[in-house]
Write a protein that holds these residues in place. Structure first.
Motif, mmCIF file in Angstrom:
data_model
loop_
_atom_site.group_PDB
_atom_site.id
_atom_site.type_symbol
_atom_site.label_atom_id
_atom_site.label_comp_id
_atom_site.label_asym_id
_atom_site.label_seq_id
_atom_site.Cartn_x
_atom_site.Cartn_y
_atom_site.Cartn_z
ATOM 1 N N LYS A 67 32.095 -32.691 -8.062
ATOM 2 C CA LYS A 67 33.069 -33.487 -8.815
ATOM 3 C C LYS A 67 34.489 -32.994 -8.532
ATOM 4 C CE LYS A 67 29.959 -34.679 -12.613
ATOM 5 N NZ LYS A 67 29.747 -34.598 -14.068
ATOM 6 N N ASP A 68 34.665 -31.687 -8.439
ATOM 7 C CA ASP A 68 35.988 -31.130 -8.135
ATOM 8 C C ASP A 68 36.474 -31.571 -6.760
ATOM 9 O OD1 ASP A 68 36.110 -29.887 -10.597
ATOM 10 O OD2 ASP A 68 35.532 -27.901 -9.817
ATOM 11 N N TYR A 69 35.562 -31.646 -5.788
ATOM 12 C CA TYR A 69 35.934 -32.120 -4.453
ATOM 13 C C TYR A 69 36.468 -33.558 -4.535
ATOM 14 C CZ TYR A 69 35.712 -33.632 0.372
ATOM 15 O OH TYR A 69 36.054 -34.139 1.603
ATOM 16 N N ILE A 70 35.787 -34.391 -5.310
ATOM 17 C CA ILE A 70 36.217 -35.783 -5.457
ATOM 18 C C ILE A 70 37.559 -35.858 -6.180
ATOM 19 C CG2 ILE A 70 35.678 -37.976 -6.608
ATOM 20 C CD1 ILE A 70 32.730 -37.425 -5.818
ATOM 21 N N ARG A 71 37.715 -35.083 -7.234
ATOM 22 C CA ARG A 71 38.993 -35.067 -7.961
ATOM 23 C C ARG A 71 40.146 -34.655 -7.042
ATOM 24 N NH1 ARG A 71 35.641 -32.153 -12.014
ATOM 25 N NH2 ARG A 71 35.102 -33.685 -13.612
ATOM 26 N N GLU A 72 39.897 -33.625 -6.239
ATOM 27 C CA GLU A 72 40.939 -33.096 -5.362
ATOM 28 C C GLU A 72 41.279 -34.059 -4.224
ATOM 29 O OE1 GLU A 72 41.250 -29.367 -2.310
ATOM 30 O OE2 GLU A 72 40.417 -28.951 -4.299
ATOM 31 N N ASN A 73 40.271 -34.714 -3.671
ATOM 32 C CA ASN A 73 40.479 -35.571 -2.497
ATOM 33 C C ASN A 73 40.542 -37.051 -2.825
ATOM 34 O OD1 ASN A 73 40.269 -33.588 -0.115
ATOM 35 N ND2 ASN A 73 38.586 -33.026 -1.475
ATOM 36 N N GLY A 74 40.293 -37.403 -4.076
ATOM 37 C CA GLY A 74 40.265 -38.804 -4.463
ATOM 38 C C GLY A 74 41.466 -39.237 -5.284
ATOM 39 N N LYS A 75 42.616 -38.691 -4.994
ATOM 40 C CA LYS A 75 43.825 -39.082 -5.733
ATOM 41 C C LYS A 75 44.134 -40.568 -5.508
ATOM 42 C CE LYS A 75 44.775 -34.902 -7.228
ATOM 43 N NZ LYS A 75 44.336 -34.529 -8.541
ATOM 44 N N ASN A 76 44.001 -41.009 -4.261
ATOM 45 C CA ASN A 76 44.311 -42.404 -3.920
ATOM 46 C C ASN A 76 43.190 -43.068 -3.139
ATOM 47 O OD1 ASN A 76 47.092 -42.507 -4.982
ATOM 48 N ND2 ASN A 76 47.437 -40.918 -3.439
ATOM 49 N N LYS A 77 41.987 -42.484 -3.143
ATOM 50 C CA LYS A 77 40.868 -43.007 -2.365
ATOM 51 C C LYS A 77 39.675 -43.281 -3.258
ATOM 52 C CE LYS A 77 41.861 -40.002 1.545
ATOM 53 N NZ LYS A 77 41.352 -38.826 2.227
ATOM 54 N N THR A 78 38.955 -44.345 -2.942
ATOM 55 C CA THR A 78 37.683 -44.633 -3.585
ATOM 56 C C THR A 78 36.581 -43.975 -2.769
ATOM 57 O OG1 THR A 78 38.468 -46.746 -4.451
ATOM 58 C CG2 THR A 78 36.077 -46.476 -4.241
ATOM 59 N N PHE A 79 35.660 -43.319 -3.451
ATOM 60 C CA PHE A 79 34.511 -42.706 -2.798
ATOM 61 C C PHE A 79 33.225 -43.323 -3.352
ATOM 62 C CE2 PHE A 79 37.326 -38.797 -2.477
ATOM 63 C CZ PHE A 79 37.506 -38.899 -1.110
ATOM 64 N N ILE A 80 32.137 -43.128 -2.610
ATOM 65 C CA ILE A 80 30.800 -43.414 -3.131
ATOM 66 C C ILE A 80 30.054 -42.087 -3.085
ATOM 67 C CG2 ILE A 80 28.682 -44.769 -2.960
ATOM 68 C CD1 ILE A 80 30.269 -46.746 -1.165
ATOM 69 N N LEU A 81 29.508 -41.695 -4.215
ATOM 70 C CA LEU A 81 28.775 -40.435 -4.335
ATOM 71 C C LEU A 81 27.291 -40.729 -4.469
ATOM 72 C CD1 LEU A 81 28.505 -37.371 -4.756
ATOM 73 C CD2 LEU A 81 29.130 -37.732 -7.161
ATOM 74 N N TYR A 82 26.484 -40.154 -3.574
ATOM 75 C CA TYR A 82 25.022 -40.295 -3.581
ATOM 76 C C TYR A 82 24.418 -38.947 -3.956
ATOM 77 C CZ TYR A 82 26.033 -44.415 -0.737
ATOM 78 O OH TYR A 82 26.515 -45.622 -0.275
ATOM 79 N N LEU A 83 23.590 -38.911 -4.994
ATOM 80 C CA LEU A 83 22.863 -37.703 -5.392
ATOM 81 C C LEU A 83 21.390 -37.898 -5.057
ATOM 82 C CD1 LEU A 83 24.376 -36.973 -8.912
ATOM 83 C CD2 LEU A 83 24.915 -35.840 -6.752
ATOM 84 N N LEU A 84 20.805 -36.921 -4.367
ATOM 85 C CA LEU A 84 19.429 -37.038 -3.870
ATOM 86 C C LEU A 84 18.523 -36.015 -4.537
ATOM 87 C CD1 LEU A 84 20.887 -37.341 -0.379
ATOM 88 C CD2 LEU A 84 19.737 -39.182 -1.584
ATOM 89 N N PHE A 85 17.349 -36.473 -4.942
ATOM 90 C CA PHE A 85 16.437 -35.628 -5.710
ATOM 91 C C PHE A 85 15.020 -36.171 -5.582
ATOM 92 C CE2 PHE A 85 18.148 -38.990 -8.286
ATOM 93 C CZ PHE A 85 17.030 -39.558 -8.859
ATOM 94 N N HIS A 86 14.058 -35.373 -6.012
ATOM 95 C CA HIS A 86 12.696 -35.874 -6.210
ATOM 96 C C HIS A 86 12.195 -35.254 -7.514
ATOM 97 C CE1 HIS A 86 11.177 -31.995 -4.684
ATOM 98 N NE2 HIS A 86 9.992 -32.343 -5.142
ATOM 99 N N TRP A 87 11.046 -35.709 -7.947
ATOM 100 C CA TRP A 87 10.478 -35.238 -9.209
ATOM 101 C C TRP A 87 9.269 -34.356 -8.937
ATOM 102 C CZ3 TRP A 87 13.019 -36.123 -13.658
ATOM 103 C CH2 TRP A 87 14.003 -37.119 -13.634
ATOM 104 N N TYR A 88 9.196 -33.230 -9.645
ATOM 105 C CA TYR A 88 8.021 -32.372 -9.641
ATOM 106 C C TYR A 88 7.611 -32.204 -11.094
ATOM 107 C CZ TYR A 88 4.941 -28.408 -9.112
ATOM 108 O OH TYR A 88 3.839 -27.583 -9.156
ATOM 109 N N LYS A 89 6.453 -32.760 -11.427
ATOM 110 C CA LYS A 89 6.012 -32.862 -12.816
ATOM 111 C C LYS A 89 7.102 -33.624 -13.571
ATOM 112 C CE LYS A 89 2.907 -29.011 -12.411
ATOM 113 N NZ LYS A 89 2.420 -27.756 -12.874
ATOM 114 N N ASN A 90 7.717 -33.058 -14.587
ATOM 115 C CA ASN A 90 8.793 -33.755 -15.304
ATOM 116 C C ASN A 90 10.167 -33.190 -14.974
ATOM 117 O OD1 ASN A 90 7.132 -35.564 -16.612
ATOM 118 N ND2 ASN A 90 6.728 -34.147 -18.298
ATOM 119 N N LYS A 91 10.270 -32.468 -13.866
ATOM 120 C CA LYS A 91 11.525 -31.808 -13.516
ATOM 121 C C LYS A 91 12.177 -32.484 -12.309
ATOM 122 C CE LYS A 91 13.496 -27.324 -12.564
ATOM 123 N NZ LYS A 91 13.258 -25.986 -12.093
#
Length: 142
Positions: free
Chosen positions: A78-102
């Protein structure tokens, strides 16, 4: 950008070194999404102040975006986006999988609004997680 190939009408073919992630992945696409192994969102620039005819202070809309769909992103992403996104739109993708309920977080990819690669963050320092990010990158970046 790599085209999606469908294994079934409800699941794309996804091939990384991580078998659980591959099996759980239904679809990875560009833009806003909430899916089985990815959440992503457009993040407005800090300087954007108007939404639906209302005026807001600078940074307010960006913070709303960062604390909604992609709220699980680590602070340094989030800090990277705040610092570099003063005048730019970004798309942020978060990648994960599930193990049991985690939820097991693997990393994040950031693109600009034209889907050009900007940056990548690896949360788990192993080759399987890296292979997930490298493969997803093919589907979301030009």
């Amino acid at each position: 950008m790599k085209k999606v190939e469908w294994v079934t009408p409800n699941r794309m073919k996804f091939e990384s070194l991580h078998k659980s992630f591959n099996k759980q992945t239904k679809c990875i696409s560009v833009g806003n999404q909430i899916a089985s192994t990815v959440v992503s969102s457009y993040i407005r620039p800090y300087s954007e102040t108007e939404c639906n005819g209302q005026k807001f202070p600078e940074g307010y809309l960006q913070e709303c975006d960062l604390n909604w769909i992609v709220k699980d992103a680590p602070g340094y992403v989030k800090d990277y986006i705040r610092e570099n996104g003063k005048n730019k739109t970004f798309i942020l993708y978060l990648l994960f999988h599930w193990y049991k309920n985690k939820k097991i977080m693997h990393g994040a990819i950031i693109t600009d609004e034209e889907h050009n690669y900007v940056n990548m963050f690896l949360f788990r320092q192993n080759r399987k997680s890296l292979s997930i990010l490298e493969e997803v990158k093919k589907y979301v970046c030009n």
